[in-house]
Design an enzyme around this catalytic site. Structure first.
Site, short mmCIF file in Angstrom:
data_model
loop_
_atom_site.label_atom_id
_atom_site.label_comp_id
_atom_site.label_asym_id
_atom_site.label_seq_id
_atom_site.Cartn_x
_atom_site.Cartn_y
_atom_site.Cartn_z
CB SER A 58 -0.95 0.01 1.21
OG SER A 58 -2.04 -0.85 0.99
CE LYS B 40 -4.66 1.69 -0.81
NZ LYS B 40 -4.02 0.50 -0.22
CB SER C 258 -4.88 1.91 3.79
OG SER C 258 -3.95 1.39 2.88
#
Length: 385
Positions: free
Chosen positions: A63, A66, A123
Site C-alpha cells: 500500500s 497509495k 488505506s
C-alpha cells in the site's frame, strides 16, 4: 613548586582534555541492526541519505503505492484541476476491489476530499481505484500517469501497475525511491500533508484508525503511510520533526506490524541522537566576489540557488573544509543563475558535497573599447602566468 613547571603541567592537562573532548564528540556507535529487507533515513531538507541498507533494491511496495496515488490527487487539487467538493462516481470495479476498504458503495457519489482521506487514513483500495478512474478515466491510464511522475522525481527503481498496491507481477519500488516520493509529498503538498497525521477517519458511520502506530507513540511523527501484503511484508514510510530537523524513514519487508513500528523508532531515535543538520550557506547569500572580464561591471557575486545544508555526525562540523572550484577567467556576458563553478565540501579529505556556484546577478558585455582593453590585459597576464 616551580611556577613555570606548574603552568606547563596545567597547559598540558588542558590540551589533553580538549583532545579527549574532540575524540568523544566524533565517536558514535554503529547504526542499529534493523530487522527489514531494506531501509533508508533521509534528511527531508537536503535529500541527503544518512542511514541505509539495500536502499536501491526493488521490492513489492504494497500500500505504499497509495502515496503516489494521493500525491497525484493533491497536485491536481493544488493546480486547480480538481476541487475538494466535487463528487466522484463509484464504479462497480472500485466497489469490488478487495483488501483494505473505505466502504464506498457502487453507484453512489463521494466527495473528493473524503475520498482522499479514505486513501490516506483508511488505506482504502476501493477509494484508490475510484480516485484513479476519476482523474485518468481508468486505473490503467492512471498507472501510466504514476510512472510519469516517478520518472520526473528520479524514482529509477519504481514501476506502478495499479493505484492500490495490490500484488502485481511487475510492480516494485525501493526504499530510496519511496523516500524521494515522501520528500516531494512534504514539499509540494504542504496544505494537504497534515491529513497524513490524522488518527481516524469516519465514513458511512464506520470509524477506522490510521494504521501508523507511531502517530500514537511519538508526537514528532506526522505521517506517512503503512503497507502490507504477504509478498511485501510489513512496510512503513514515516516522517518526523525534532528541533527543526525533519527526517524521512522508510522500512520495507519487516516481519510484523509491531516490528515495522519499532524498527522505525530505532532509526529515528539513533539519527536524532547522533546527527545534526548544519547550514553552510543560505540561498542567495554572496559567497564569493570574482573579477569579470569584458563586462559593464568588473565584479560578479556568486552563491547557491538553494540553502546549502549538510547532516553530519555531531561534533564534526569543525572538520569540514570548503573549497570554491572556479575557472581561471570569468568572461561577460553572464546571466543570473549561470553556473560558474562549484562549492566543494570535504570531511577529513573526503568530498561529501559538491554544489553549483551560480551568478547572483547579470553582467552585460562592456563597451567595445573596454572589451578590447580587457583582451589586451588578459593576453599579457596569461603570458606572465
Amino acid at each position: 613548586m616551580n611556577t613555570r613547571f606548574l603552568s606547563r603541567t596545567l597547559l598540558a592537562l588542558l590540551f589533553s582534555l580538549l583532545a579527549f573532548a574532540q575524540v568523544q564528540a566524533s565517536m558514535i556507535p554503529a547504526p542499529p541492526q534493523v530487522a527489514a529487507r531494506s531501509y533508508v533515513v533521509m534528511d527531508a531538507a537536503t535529500g541527503q541519505i544518512i542511514l541505509s541498507k539495500d536502499e536501491h533494491e526493488r521490492y513489492p511496495p504494497a500500500s505504499l503505492v497509495k502515496i503516489m496515488t494521493s500525491y497525484i490527487a493533491e497536485l491536481e487539487l493544488i493546480n486547480g484541476n480538481l476541487s475538494e467538493d466535487e463528487m466522484v462516481n463509484v464504479s462497480e470495479k472500485a466497489w469490488r476491489t478487495g483488501g483494505s476498504r473505505m466502504f464506498i458503495q457502487e453507484g453512489t457519489q463521494v466527495k473528493l476530499i473524503d475520498l482522499l482521506r479514505g486513501i490516506i487514513i483508511s488505506s482504502g483500495n476501493d477509494a484508490s481505484v475510484a480516485m484513479a478512474e476519476h482523474i485518468a478515466g481508468s486505473e490503467r491510464a492512471f498507472a501510466d500517469l504514476m510512472n510519469q511522475h516517478a520518472r520526473r522525481l528520479g524514482m529509477t527503481n519504481t514501476n506502478y501497475e495499479n493505484a492500490t498496491g495490490l500484488p502485481s507481477d511487475n510492480q516494485y519500488s525501493s526504499a530510496y525511491d519511496l523516500a524521494l516520493l515522501a520528500r516531494a509529498l512534504i514539499t509540494d503538498s504542504q496544505q494537504y500533508y497534515p491529513i497524513y497525521a490524522e488518527k481516524h477517519f469516519e465514513f458511512n458511520d464506520i470509524r477506522q484508525p490510521n494504521r501508523n502506530r507511531l502517530l500514537w507513540r511519538d508526537d514528532t511523527v506526522d505521517g506517512i503511510k503503512t503497507g502490507h501484503t504477504d509478498e511485501a511484508g510489513y512496510c512503513l514510510v514515516s516522517s518526523a520533526v525534532r528541533d527543526g530537523m525533519r527526517l524521512i524513514s522508510v522500512v520495507m519487508g519487516s516481519a510484523s506490524e509491531e516490528t515495522r513500528a519499532q524498527e522505525t523508532q530505532q532509526l529515528l531515535a539513533y539519527t536524532y541522537r547522533f546527527y545534526e543538520s548544519t547550514e553552510l550557506y543560505a540561498a542567495g547569500q554572496s559567497i564569493s566576489d570574482q573579477r569579470v572580464w569584458g563586462g559593464e561591471v568588473d565584479n560578479l557575486s556568486m552563491g547557491v540557488l538553494e540553502n546549502l545544508s549538510l547532516t553530519l555526525p555531531r561534533g564534526q562540523q569543525d572538520r569540514l573544509e570548503v573549497l570554491l572550484d572556479l575557472p581561471r577567467n570569468i568572461q561577460a556576458p553572464v546571466a543570473v543563475g549561470d553556473a560558474i563553478g562549484s562549492v566543494v565540501v570535504s570531511l577529513d579529505g573526503e568530498v561529501i558535497s559538491e554544489t553549483p556556484l551560480v551568478a547572483l546577478h547579470a553582467v552585460e558585455p562592456g563597451s567595445f573599447f573596454k572589451r578590447l582593453w580587457h583582451s589586451i590585459l588578459q593576453f599579457f597576464m596569461n603570458l606572465i602566468n
